[in-house]
Motif scaffolding. Structure first.
Motif, PDB file in Angstrom:
ATOM      1  N   ALA A   1      30.488  -9.641 -22.119  1.00  0.00           N
ATOM      2  CA  ALA A   1      30.608  -9.804 -23.569  1.00  0.00           C
ATOM      3  C   ALA A   1      29.466  -9.078 -24.267  1.00  0.00           C
ATOM      4  CB  ALA A   1      30.588 -11.288 -23.925  1.00  0.00           C
TER       5      ALA A   1
ATOM      6  N   PRO B   1      33.880  -2.739 -20.798  1.00  0.00           N
ATOM      7  CA  PRO B   1      33.826  -2.447 -22.236  1.00  0.00           C
ATOM      8  C   PRO B   1      33.114  -1.129 -22.535  1.00  0.00           C
ATOM      9  CG  PRO B   1      32.420  -4.322 -21.682  1.00  0.00           C
ATOM     10  CD  PRO B   1      33.271  -4.039 -20.489  1.00  0.00           C
TER      11      PRO B   1
ATOM     12  N   SER C   1      30.048  -5.375 -24.439  1.00  0.00           N
ATOM     13  CA  SER C   1      30.993  -4.923 -25.458  1.00  0.00           C
ATOM     14  C   SER C   1      30.307  -4.894 -26.813  1.00  0.00           C
ATOM     15  CB  SER C   1      32.214  -5.842 -25.501  1.00  0.00           C
ATOM     16  OG  SER C   1      31.901  -7.074 -26.106  1.00  0.00           O
TER      17      SER C   1
ATOM     18  N   PHE D   1      35.012 -16.709 -23.530  1.00  0.00           N
ATOM     19  CA  PHE D   1      36.012 -17.773 -23.573  1.00  0.00           C
ATOM     20  C   PHE D   1      35.658 -18.897 -22.613  1.00  0.00           C
ATOM     21  CE2 PHE D   1      38.002 -13.777 -24.683  1.00  0.00           C
ATOM     22  CZ  PHE D   1      38.664 -14.082 -25.860  1.00  0.00           C
TER      23      PHE D   1
ATOM     24  N   ARG E   1      31.923  -5.040 -33.779  1.00  0.00           N
ATOM     25  CA  ARG E   1      32.618  -5.788 -32.744  1.00  0.00           C
ATOM     26  C   ARG E   1      31.709  -6.854 -32.148  1.00  0.00           C
ATOM     27  NH1 ARG E   1      33.612  -2.521 -28.178  1.00  0.00           N
ATOM     28  NH2 ARG E   1      34.994  -1.311 -29.483  1.00  0.00           N
TER      29      ARG E   1
ATOM     30  N   ASN F   1      38.522 -17.281 -33.120  1.00  0.00           N
ATOM     31  CA  ASN F   1      39.426 -16.134 -32.983  1.00  0.00           C
ATOM     32  C   ASN F   1      39.469 -15.305 -34.261  1.00  0.00           C
ATOM     33  OD1 ASN F   1      40.091 -16.728 -30.383  1.00  0.00           O
ATOM     34  ND2 ASN F   1      42.001 -17.774 -30.884  1.00  0.00           N
TER      35      ASN F   1
ATOM     36  N   ALA G   1      37.634 -15.304 -17.189  1.00  0.00           N
ATOM     37  CA  ALA G   1      38.655 -14.270 -17.372  1.00  0.00           C
ATOM     38  C   ALA G   1      38.152 -12.899 -16.962  1.00  0.00           C
ATOM     39  CB  ALA G   1      39.153 -14.256 -18.822  1.00  0.00           C
TER      40      ALA G   1
ATOM     41  N   VAL H   1      32.560 -11.675 -27.324  1.00  0.00           N
ATOM     42  CA  VAL H   1      33.331 -12.917 -27.268  1.00  0.00           C
ATOM     43  C   VAL H   1      33.345 -13.452 -25.845  1.00  0.00           C
ATOM     44  CG1 VAL H   1      35.473 -14.042 -27.919  1.00  0.00           C
ATOM     45  CG2 VAL H   1      34.830 -11.901 -29.015  1.00  0.00           C
TER      46      VAL H   1
ATOM     47  N   GLY I   1      38.237 -11.427 -34.743  1.00  0.00           N
ATOM     48  CA  GLY I   1      39.219 -10.414 -35.105  1.00  0.00           C
ATOM     49  C   GLY I   1      40.433 -10.421 -34.193  1.00  0.00           C
ATOM     50  N   LEU I   2      40.583 -11.482 -33.375  1.00  0.00           N
ATOM     51  CA  LEU I   2      41.750 -11.568 -32.492  1.00  0.00           C
ATOM     52  C   LEU I   2      42.958 -12.092 -33.267  1.00  0.00           C
ATOM     53  CD1 LEU I   2      40.053 -13.054 -29.324  1.00  0.00           C
ATOM     54  CD2 LEU I   2      40.854 -10.720 -29.658  1.00  0.00           C
ATOM     55  N   ASP I   3      42.698 -12.594 -34.467  1.00  0.00           N
ATOM     56  CA  ASP I   3      43.744 -13.188 -35.276  1.00  0.00           C
ATOM     57  C   ASP I   3      43.329 -12.953 -36.730  1.00  0.00           C
ATOM     58  OD1 ASP I   3      46.094 -14.486 -35.584  1.00  0.00           O
ATOM     59  OD2 ASP I   3      45.481 -16.311 -34.503  1.00  0.00           O
TER      60      ASP I   3
END
Lengths: 291, 264
Positions: free
Chosen positions: B155, B107, B158, B89, B84, B65, B93, B87, B69-71
């Motif tokens: 992904a 995206p 994006s 998971f 970018r 993460n 999703a 990603v 850059g999600l955190d």
């Protein structure tokens, strides 16, 4: 081990195609038959009318309390035949639709604020939920004192009835979004506005739609309550007034015809507008359980 | 062919796809603070396939993460060459209201790509994951493996655009196959290697499965748990047969050792 990869490609393509064919969920067939969805309500209705006719024929209650089914039908036919029915329907339905649309316009931003701003939610969330259980007819006296027997009073009652339902539906819809979806949106490069437009709103759509459906029911109910209580010549002649006149004249046929017309409009809009919308939205997401 | 590397191999001159310098991540405050990652140094070369291996609680997802850059890290430095990364998971999703093709397109739409280009790239990516014919299906009409492939294509979409149309330079994957059945997982692992070769992207792949890590990665990085630290690294590129089995055994033994140290 990339060296081996090239040799495996042919083979794995076939295995993959096989797996895809095997694992694809079977298409769900349309459930229920024509008989079940159309015939059964008709039979239920026929039974209801038969019981009514039987009770009337026994003359247990006086005519002004329980008229014959045919008398009620004649009354409905009379207003249809004279064209009067279009006047009531127009007055009431256009009010309900305007009231509903204004409610949507007010409730949507309100719902977004409630769902996304914790302070707003803490401050007015409980009130908005509570308002849902307050019968909107309770607002009629206040509205009449504020605005007199005018359209403004009627719309006030409709808004107070419908806005909490729609806002709560949207809040519920947003609360139920799986948290992974906004995260994915962020990973795919969605900013705040894009996330709302492309992810939050579509994801919340089923809940929002449920809220809209309930909001419609509440605006229709509130409108009838308002029309029934706040009657005056300047308000025009809607279904509520028709019902009110029936009561004043002690004409049970008129009262029952009024109730039936109110019922049919409410159910008709639900069946013609909201049900197909909901069906399309849920079916697209594979949520066919309730359909 | 198994070799233990230094914690940070020196590759002066070339720019790394990912460079982490002394990255720390702490959740919470005061005496209840939990340190998830404690001084992680990691370098991933362009086009390299690195597997992060560790037991539960080693902060591998947290680390991913942070790279995505999600955190944000509590301290330390994270440098990426791409603006970018792609990603993926554990769950696919996919947006349930969009068709497979629309999901891949999302995206690109977010990045403001023109319609014709969007359609062309979507077709290209669905071809890449061999799902050309199911573009108009909804996620609920696809199997778990197919959904994960759509997620992979999305992904990549994006990242492709995040990189100004150049080849994707970094793909981050968080146990993407762990929820799939064994055969599907096996096929998708092969599929991923094929996509990796075709796109030349660097991959950081998080897993708790030693076999998977050795099969896929060129390098396996073992993390300790609570807090997460880099314990050891192995070069596992091109291992086959007995060598591969030996590497798996060795890494497994080390992993068990790390996990055992938590008993008490």
């Amino acid at each position: 081990m990339p060296r081996e990869v090239a040799d495996q490609v042919e083979d794995s393509a076939a295995v993959e195609a096989g797996l895809d064919a095997l694992d694809t969920p079977p298409r769900s067939k349309a459930k229920g038959t024509l008989t079940r969805s159309i015939l059964s309500p008709i039979v239920a209705l026929a039974l209801f009318v038969a019981v009514w006719q039987f009770l009337w024929s026994r003359a247990i209650w006086p005519e002004f309390q329980l008229p014959a089914p045919i008398a009620v039908w004649n009354e409905i036919w009379k207003v249809i035949d004279s064209g009067q029915v279009w006047e009531f329907l127009w007055v009431s339905v256009h009010r309900a639709i305007i009231g509903f649309l204004v409610s949507v316009a007010v409730a949507t931003p309100l719902g977004l604020l409630l769902a996304k701003v914790p302070l707003v939610r803490a401050a007015i969330g409980p009130t908005i939920s509570g308002l849902q259980s307050l019968p909107s007819v309770a607002w009629v006296p206040a509205a009449v004192l504020w605005f007199g027997a005018t359209d403004a009073a009627i719309y006030t009652v409709v808004l107070l009835g419908a806005v909490p339902s729609i806002a709560n539906g949207l809040v519920a819809g947003i609360d139920q979004i799986p948290p992974i979806l906004p995260r994915v949106g962020k990973a795919l490069g969605a900013g705040r506005l894009d996330a709302a437009r492309y992810i939050l709103l579509p994801a919340a759509l089923p809940g929002y739609l449920a809220g809209l459906k309930q909001g419609w029911a509440f605006s229709w109910r509130s409108l009838m309550a308002a029309e029934l209580i706040a009657t005056s010549p300047q308000l025009g002649f809607g279904l509520g007034q028709y019902l009110h006149n029936g009561m004043a004249l002690s004409e049970m046929e008129m009262v029952m015809a009024g109730i039936l017309l109110i019922f049919f409009v409410g159910v008709g809009i639900e069946l013609l507008v909201f049900r197909p919308l909901e069906r399309a939205v849920l079916r697209a997401r594979g949520l066919t359980g309730a359909l | 062919m198994t070799a233990t590397l230094e914690a940070t191999p020196a590759h002066a001159g070339t720019e790394a796809a990912v460079r982490l310098t002394d990255v720390r991540k702490t959740f919470g405050h005061g005496h209840r603070a939990v340190t998830a990652l404690d001084g992680i140094d990691l370098r991933v070369e362009p086009g390299e396939f690195v597997c992060l291996l560790g037991a539960s609680g080693c902060g591998k997802t947290t680390l991913l993460n942070l790279i995505a850059g999600l955190d944000a890290p509590s301290s330390g430095e994270i440098a990426l060459t791409t603006t970018r990364p792609a990603v993926m998971f554990q769950e696919a999703a996919l947006m349930p209201w969009l068709t497979a093709a629309r999901n891949v397109e999302l995206p690109l739409r977010l990045a403001g790509v023109k319609r014709a280009d969007r359609v062309a790239r979507t077709t290209e990516l669905l071809d890449l994951v061999r799902l050309r014919n199911v573009g108009d299906k909804r996620p609920h009409e696809l199997s778990g493996g197919m959904r994960q492939r759509v997620a992979l294509a999305r992904a990549l979409a994006s990242a492709l655009d995040g990189n100004n149309g150049e080849a994707a330079s970094l793909l981050l994957m968080d146990e993407p196959f762990s929820a799939l059945d064994a055969i599907t997982r096996d096929v998708l692992q092969g599929e991923l290697l094929r996509v990796w070769e075709a796109t030349g992207t660097a991959v950081v792949f998080v897993t708790h499965d030693v076999r998977e890590a050795v099969r896929l990665g060129q390098r396996v990085v073992l993390l300790s748990s609570k807090p997460g630290r880099v314990v050891q690294e192995w070069a596992v590129d091109g291992l086959t047969g007995a060598d591969e089995a030996k590497a798996i055994e060795k890494i497994n033994a080390r992993l068990r050792e790390v996990i055992s140290s938590h008993a008490a």
